[in-house]
Design an enzyme around this catalytic site. Structure first.
Site, short mmCIF file in Angstrom:
data_model
loop_
_atom_site.label_atom_id
_atom_site.label_comp_id
_atom_site.label_asym_id
_atom_site.label_seq_id
_atom_site.Cartn_x
_atom_site.Cartn_y
_atom_site.Cartn_z
N GLU A 194 -1.70 -10.95 -10.31
CA GLU A 194 -0.58 -10.04 -10.58
C GLU A 194 0.76 -10.74 -10.36
OE1 GLU A 194 -2.72 -5.76 -10.04
OE2 GLU A 194 -1.41 -6.36 -8.42
N GLU A 389 -9.39 -6.34 -13.60
CA GLU A 389 -9.41 -5.28 -12.59
C GLU A 389 -9.29 -3.93 -13.29
OE1 GLU A 389 -6.77 -5.40 -9.24
OE2 GLU A 389 -6.89 -7.57 -9.10
C1 BGP Z 1 -4.34 -4.69 -7.51
C2 BGP Z 1 -4.66 -5.87 -6.63
C3 BGP Z 1 -5.96 -5.81 -5.92
C4 BGP Z 1 -6.43 -4.43 -5.58
C5 BGP Z 1 -6.10 -3.36 -6.58
C6 BGP Z 1 -6.33 -1.93 -6.12
O1 BGP Z 1 -3.00 -4.50 -7.61
O2 BGP Z 1 -4.67 -7.06 -7.39
O3 BGP Z 1 -5.94 -6.72 -4.86
O4 BGP Z 1 -6.41 -4.10 -4.29
O5 BGP Z 1 -4.79 -3.46 -7.04
O6 BGP Z 1 -5.30 -1.54 -5.29
P1 BGP Z 1 -5.52 -0.85 -3.90
O7 BGP Z 1 -6.40 -1.75 -3.12
O8 BGP Z 1 -4.17 -0.75 -3.31
O9 BGP Z 1 -6.14 0.46 -4.17
#
Ligand code: BGP
Length: 492
Positions: A194, A389
């Site tokens: 990201e 993701e």
């Molecule tokens: C993205 C990140 C991840 C992950 C995901 C879900 O932004 O790359 O590392 O964690 O989001 O977010 P969260 O864990 O805050 O629910």
């Protein structure tokens, strides 16, 4: 939620799998020569879903506290889900679901205890080599992120993270070891997770602690640090290509999507502006130069980004092979937000969309937005895409029968798969693969909770460090196996 327009179909060899990041799964924060990262210093905080800014606030005082914390202090990333000691069992479960690909990240501080060390830490290298061999044993292709939100603490303390140009050289030394030692097992690489995120959370992305910048406006420091990551990313792409001409190196962006709240022209303009800010840095990684609107933005704020001779050429020569992204939710943007409801999202707030359902954390689920995003990205860049993701964080419970029943996760997956199929078959998008985020429960990035669970595999651990780390297959485990087995065509 989303009904497919055409027949469900995925290309032969489509890469189905799951994704994790070192800091959210490994634990073993001080074992086998691992140095500390900024993530080891983030204490658990009880924060409401609509107040993310508190979660991301981090001061030098917090850092000092972390360095002196006793064994009872709650730093969830230090233990995570103990993947460090469970990876064989976990990869076996991934194989049982039929994974073709496993996205994970390497922790820089396992490879170099201190980024300034001259020689790498062989124990750290051995851990990843063994993990890759384990994947290969099951025919799983590793997809490796070099940097996923875990700058080494030594880099933060000595150099103020990525603000210093020194970070580039140190990172390249680390990247070289990764390519040399892991290259024989890895074909797909990502440079920075990201990459746009430093503008939203500078601590975890760039190792920038605001109170350490009284000599330069903090926003300017962030732009400077971003420039250094852009150079490092381009150099890494080039280095990898020189060493392994067959390897594919991608960028990774947060694919946020803001719809205009109404058809009012000012809402459309506001949405367009917000959307451009999403692409600012990915434009550099794909197109090889700063877009004019980003240069204007920096100029209009009265900031300067110091660029050295040769930087433009580095950016031009280090463009990526494919574009990967995270996608969870969408929201809206309006010219005038006065009186409008806001919805929390992936590290930002947007105007709430009255037509979309929300997760327990307020993220608005939108499979159509995934199709929209795929089309938008493909039209903009004409590069193969990879969804690295996507997923649903929810409060799962172990039922009396000892199982975890998660129909909501199956449903989320089903409709996003339908949207992907249409993007490929109706819209002509070139999509290489799909890795579900947090295929095994892990520590949340934004909330540091274990109770925000994404996995097909439940991990017995709570927000406070109580649990056995036992793994339990959820109902969605079998569902994802069925999806993969049928190459995305059996979703019932
Ligand atoms: C993205 C990140 C991840 C992950 C995901 C879900 O932004 O790359 O590392 O964690 O989001 O977010 P969260 O864990 O805050 O629910």
């Amino acid at each position: 939620m989303y009904e497919n327009e055409g027949a469900l179909r995925f290309p032969e060899g489509f890469l189905w799998g799951g994704a994790t990041a070192a800091n959210q799964v490994e634990g073993a924060w001080d074992e086998d020569g691992k140095g500390m990262t900024i993530q080891d210093c983030l204490a658990y905080r009880e924060v409401g879903i609509d107040d993310m800014t508190k979660q991301f606030a981090f001061s030098s005082g917090d850092l000092e506290e972390a360095l002196h914390a006793g064994p009872d202090a709650n730093y969830p990333k230090r233990r995570a889900i103990d993947f460090y000691h469970h990876y064989k069992e976990d990869i076996k479960l991934f194989a049982e679901m039929g994974f073709k690909v496993f996205r994970m990240s390497v922790c820089w501080s396992r490879i170099f205890t201190d980024p300034e060390d001259e020689t790498p830490n062989e124990a750290g290298i051995a851990f990843y080599v063994d993990m890759f061999k384990e994947c290969r044993k099951y025919g799983i292709e590793p997809l490796v992120t070099l940097s996923h939100y875990d700058p080494p603490l030594a880099l933060v303390r000595k150099y103020r993270g990525w603000y210093s140009r020194e970070a580039i050289g140190l990172f390249m030394k680390y990247a070289k070891v990764c390519f040399e030692r892991f290259g024989p097992y890895v074909k797909y690489w990502l440079t920075f997770n990201e990459v746009d995120a430093m503008l939203r959370h500078p601590v975890t992305s760039g190792g920038l602690i605001e109170d350490q910048f009284d000599d330069v406006p903090f926003q300017q420091a962030i732009y400077q640090a971003m420039h250094h990551q852009m150079i490092a990313s381009a150099l890494a792409v080039n280095m990898c290509h020189e060493m392994y001409p067959e390897a594919k190196v991608g960028c990774m962006m947060t694919k946020l999507l803001f719809y205009p709240f109404t058809c009012k022209p000012e809402d459309n303009l506001a949405a367009q502006k917000r959307m451009r800010s999403i692409y600012r840095y990915v434009d550099i990684q794909v197109l090889g130069e700063y877009p004019r609107y980003l240069l204007k933005e920096i100029e209009n704020k009265g900031f300067q980004v110091h660029m050295e001779d040769g930087d433009e050429e580095i950016l031009r020569n280090g463009t990526v092979d494919f574009v990967s992204f995270s996608y969870y939710m969408t929201s809206c943007e309006a010219g005038d937000k006065e009186g409008l409801d806001m919805a929390p999202g992936n590290t930002f707030n947007g105007v709430k969309n009255p037509y979309l359902p929300s997760s327990e954390w307020g993220w608005q689920t939108d499979p159509s937005g995934l199709r929209y995003s795929l089309v938008e990205l493909y039209d903009r860049y004409r590069k193969p895409l990879f969804i690295v993701e996507n997923g649903l964080g929810a409060k799962d419970v172990v039922a009396e029968d000892g199982k975890v029943h998660d129909p909501y996760r199956k449903e989320y997956l089903k409709y996003h798969v339908k949207a992907m199929s249409d993007a490929i078959n109706e819209d002509g998008v070139d999509l290489w693969g799909y890795t579900w985020w947090g295929c095994i429960d892990l520590v949340s990035e934004s909330t540091r909770q274990m109770s925000k669970r994404y996995g097909f595999i439940y991990v017995d651990m709570d927000d406070y460090g109580n649990g056995t780390f036992q793994r339990i297959k959820k109902d969605s485990f079998d569902y994802y196996r069925q999806v993969i087995e049928s190459n995305g065509t059996n979703l019932d």
